[in-house]
Motif scaffolding. Structure first.
Motif, short mmCIF file in Angstrom:
data_model
loop_
_atom_site.label_atom_id
_atom_site.label_comp_id
_atom_site.label_asym_id
_atom_site.label_seq_id
_atom_site.Cartn_x
_atom_site.Cartn_y
_atom_site.Cartn_z
N ILE A 1 -13.07 0.61 4.49
CA ILE A 1 -13.13 -0.83 4.77
C ILE A 1 -12.81 -1.06 6.24
CG2 ILE A 1 -12.06 -3.07 4.31
CD1 ILE A 1 -11.71 -2.26 1.44
N ASP A 2 -13.70 -1.74 6.93
CA ASP A 2 -13.52 -2.05 8.34
C ASP A 2 -12.69 -3.33 8.46
OD1 ASP A 2 -13.65 -2.49 11.04
OD2 ASP A 2 -15.84 -2.80 11.11
N ASN A 3 -11.47 -3.19 8.96
CA ASN A 3 -10.59 -4.36 9.08
C ASN A 3 -11.19 -5.47 9.92
OD1 ASN A 3 -8.38 -3.81 7.44
ND2 ASN A 3 -7.30 -2.66 9.01
N THR B 1 7.53 -4.07 9.57
CA THR B 1 6.26 -4.21 10.29
C THR B 1 5.11 -3.45 9.63
OG1 THR B 1 7.50 -4.44 12.35
CG2 THR B 1 5.15 -3.97 12.52
N ASP B 2 5.34 -2.19 9.27
CA ASP B 2 4.26 -1.40 8.68
C ASP B 2 3.81 -2.00 7.35
OD1 ASP B 2 4.35 0.36 10.79
OD2 ASP B 2 5.61 1.83 9.77
N THR B 3 4.77 -2.51 6.58
CA THR B 3 4.42 -3.11 5.30
C THR B 3 3.64 -4.41 5.50
OG1 THR B 3 6.51 -2.24 4.45
CG2 THR B 3 5.34 -3.81 3.06
N VAL B 4 4.03 -5.18 6.50
CA VAL B 4 3.30 -6.41 6.82
C VAL B 4 1.85 -6.09 7.17
CG1 VAL B 4 3.08 -8.27 8.52
CG2 VAL B 4 5.30 -7.77 7.51
N THR B 5 1.65 -5.05 7.98
CA THR B 5 0.29 -4.66 8.36
C THR B 5 -0.53 -4.27 7.15
OG1 THR B 5 1.07 -3.90 10.52
CG2 THR B 5 -1.05 -3.05 9.77
N LEU B 6 0.07 -3.48 6.26
CA LEU B 6 -0.64 -3.04 5.06
C LEU B 6 -1.01 -4.22 4.17
CD1 LEU B 6 0.09 0.02 2.85
CD2 LEU B 6 0.08 -2.24 1.78
N LEU B 7 -0.04 -5.10 3.90
CA LEU B 7 -0.29 -6.23 3.00
C LEU B 7 -1.25 -7.25 3.62
CD1 LEU B 7 3.35 -6.75 1.65
CD2 LEU B 7 1.39 -5.80 0.40
N THR B 8 -1.23 -7.37 4.94
CA THR B 8 -2.17 -8.28 5.60
C THR B 8 -3.60 -7.81 5.38
OG1 THR B 8 -0.57 -8.92 7.31
CG2 THR B 8 -2.89 -9.26 7.81
N SER B 9 -3.84 -6.53 5.56
CA SER B 9 -5.19 -5.99 5.33
C SER B 9 -5.62 -6.19 3.89
CB SER B 9 -5.22 -4.50 5.68
OG SER B 9 -4.99 -4.28 7.06
N GLN B 10 -4.70 -5.95 2.96
CA GLN B 10 -5.04 -6.11 1.55
C GLN B 10 -5.35 -7.57 1.21
OE1 GLN B 10 -1.81 -4.31 -0.62
NE2 GLN B 10 -2.73 -2.27 -0.49
N ALA B 11 -4.55 -8.49 1.73
CA ALA B 11 -4.78 -9.90 1.45
C ALA B 11 -6.13 -10.35 2.01
CB ALA B 11 -3.66 -10.75 2.05
N ARG B 12 -6.49 -9.87 3.20
CA ARG B 12 -7.78 -10.22 3.78
C ARG B 12 -8.93 -9.68 2.94
NH1 ARG B 12 -7.79 -8.13 9.71
NH2 ARG B 12 -9.84 -9.16 9.71
N ALA C 1 -0.75 13.14 5.50
CA ALA C 1 -2.05 12.51 5.75
C ALA C 1 -1.98 11.06 5.30
CB ALA C 1 -3.15 13.25 5.01
N PRO C 2 -2.05 10.09 6.22
CA PRO C 2 -1.97 8.68 5.82
C PRO C 2 -3.18 8.27 4.99
CG PRO C 2 -2.60 8.88 8.14
CD PRO C 2 -2.25 10.26 7.68
N VAL C 3 -2.94 7.42 4.00
CA VAL C 3 -4.04 6.97 3.14
C VAL C 3 -4.43 5.53 3.41
CG1 VAL C 3 -3.43 8.60 1.32
CG2 VAL C 3 -2.45 6.30 1.29
N GLY C 4 -3.62 4.80 4.20
CA GLY C 4 -3.97 3.44 4.57
C GLY C 4 -3.83 2.45 3.43
N PRO C 5 -4.28 1.22 3.65
CA PRO C 5 -4.13 0.17 2.62
C PRO C 5 -5.14 0.27 1.49
CG PRO C 5 -5.17 -0.74 4.58
CD PRO C 5 -4.80 0.68 4.92
N PHE C 6 -6.20 1.11 1.65
CA PHE C 6 -7.25 1.20 0.63
C PHE C 6 -7.62 2.66 0.37
CE2 PHE C 6 -8.00 -2.59 3.31
CZ PHE C 6 -7.69 -3.58 2.39
#
Length: 334
Positions: A319-321, A58-69, A309-314
């Motif tokens: 970047i505002d999702n 799930t966490d990976t899906v969320t990260l890759l979804t943001s990146q693809a968008r 400390a989380p760094v997020g997808p970017f």
């Protein structure tokens, strides 16, 4: 005679026609490197997203979804705004293995980071951020699933090539912005000054933290203090390479209010804030300096994650999702 005249006219028409025909008629235009790198990054990320969905990560899906968008349309005005690659389909895709997915994710990260070294400024920053996040995620998944941790890029070097001859009286050092914020002037001197200022503050914070952490955390902090000292020397060397006078070292810095009670958490927040400076330097530099900045971005992201400390997808980008375009229908969503 009439036959000869007609034959001559036919040859003349054919000759003129051959001259008038465009030499490259029908030949497709070459795709700019930045656009090709964006399109390939999007295709790779969508394929990884399909696999992550099948693995129910799930966490990976969320990260890759943001990146693809974010990769659907360029975030930088320097990159062309052209249609993205069509989404991949997972209908006939075999269920991936965890080991295979970690390897593919790591390979994608390496390719994004390599392309960032040659892309246009804004696209380089986006690709570096995407590659860094994918690299960290592949390491996290490997640790979670009990797999070998993928190889990561070497740490940033500290000694650039021999600097050119600089003016006898270099200008006054550029004033660096507050760490974690973008420079007010978008140019190389301001971006490099921000990195120097960030490293100076990090060194001071780690020196203070050594007396407040437990034995294990203190040993880690000591290692990373030495690393920050190397990075500061490297940033100052980059300044000399470009004949840029960097900010002078200060006696002390104001530390966060949480530093006394939770020094590890404060160090993680400080590492995370330094990502912006490195990402800006990626966008505003080129060649050897950009590669140094990319390596520094990856370095800082690893330390941020290690301190919790989380760094997020970017990493390094704000970047505002909610402002990103939706994925095409049929693409897996979190």
């Amino acid at each position: 005679m009439k036959g000869l005249l007609l034959a001559f006219l036919a040859v003349l028409v054919l000759g003129v026609g051959a001259v008038l025909l465009p030499r490259d008629a029908g030949k497709p235009q070459a795709v700019p490197f930045s656009e090709a790198a964006r399109s390939e990054a999007l295709s790779s990320t969508e394929t990884l997203l399909d696999s992550a969905s099948l693995l129910e990560s799930t966490d990976t899906v969320t990260l890759l979804t943001s990146q693809a968008r974010a990769l659907l349309t360029p975030s930088s005005p320097s990159a062309p705004n052209t249609p993205s690659a069509s989404p991949s389909s997972s209908a006939a895709q075999d269920r991936p293995t965890r080991a295979g997915f970690v390897s593919a994710l790591s390979a994608s990260a390496s390719r994004r980071l390599a392309d960032a070294a040659n892309a246009d400024g804004g696209m380089a920053r986006l690709l570096a951020a995407v590659g860094t996040a994918q690299l960290l995620e592949s390491s996290r998944l490997a640790a979670t699933w009990g797999l070998p941790v993928p190889a990561t890029p070497a740490e940033a070097s500290t000694a650039p090539t021999q600097p050119p001859s600089c003016p006898a009286s270099p200008g006054t050092a550029t004033t660096a912005p507050t760490p974690g914020t973008a420079p007010t002037t978008a140019d190389l001197p301001a971006a490099l000054a921000a990195v120097v200022s960030s490293e100076q503050e990090s060194i001071y914070a780690y020196q203070v933290a050594l007396t407040r952490l437990d034995a294990k955390a203190s040993a880690t902090a000591a290692t990373w203090l030495a690393r920050h000292q190397q990075l500061l020397r490297g940033a100052e060397a980059q300044g000399r390479l470009h004949c840029i006078a960097t900010p002078a070292r200060e006696a002390g810095y104001r530390l966060p209010a949480t530093f006394a009670a939770k020094p590890g958490l404060a160090l993680g927040s400080m590492e995370s804030s330094s990502l912006t400076a490195y990402a800006d330097l990626v966008a505003l530099s080129e060649g050897e300096t950009r590669q140094w900045a990319i390596d520094g971005l990856v370095d800082a992201a690893k330390r941020s994650q290690a301190w919790g400390a989380p760094v997020g997808p970017f990493p390094g980008l704000s970047i505002d999702n909610s402002a990103l375009p939706p994925l095409p229908s049929g693409t897996p969503s979190p």
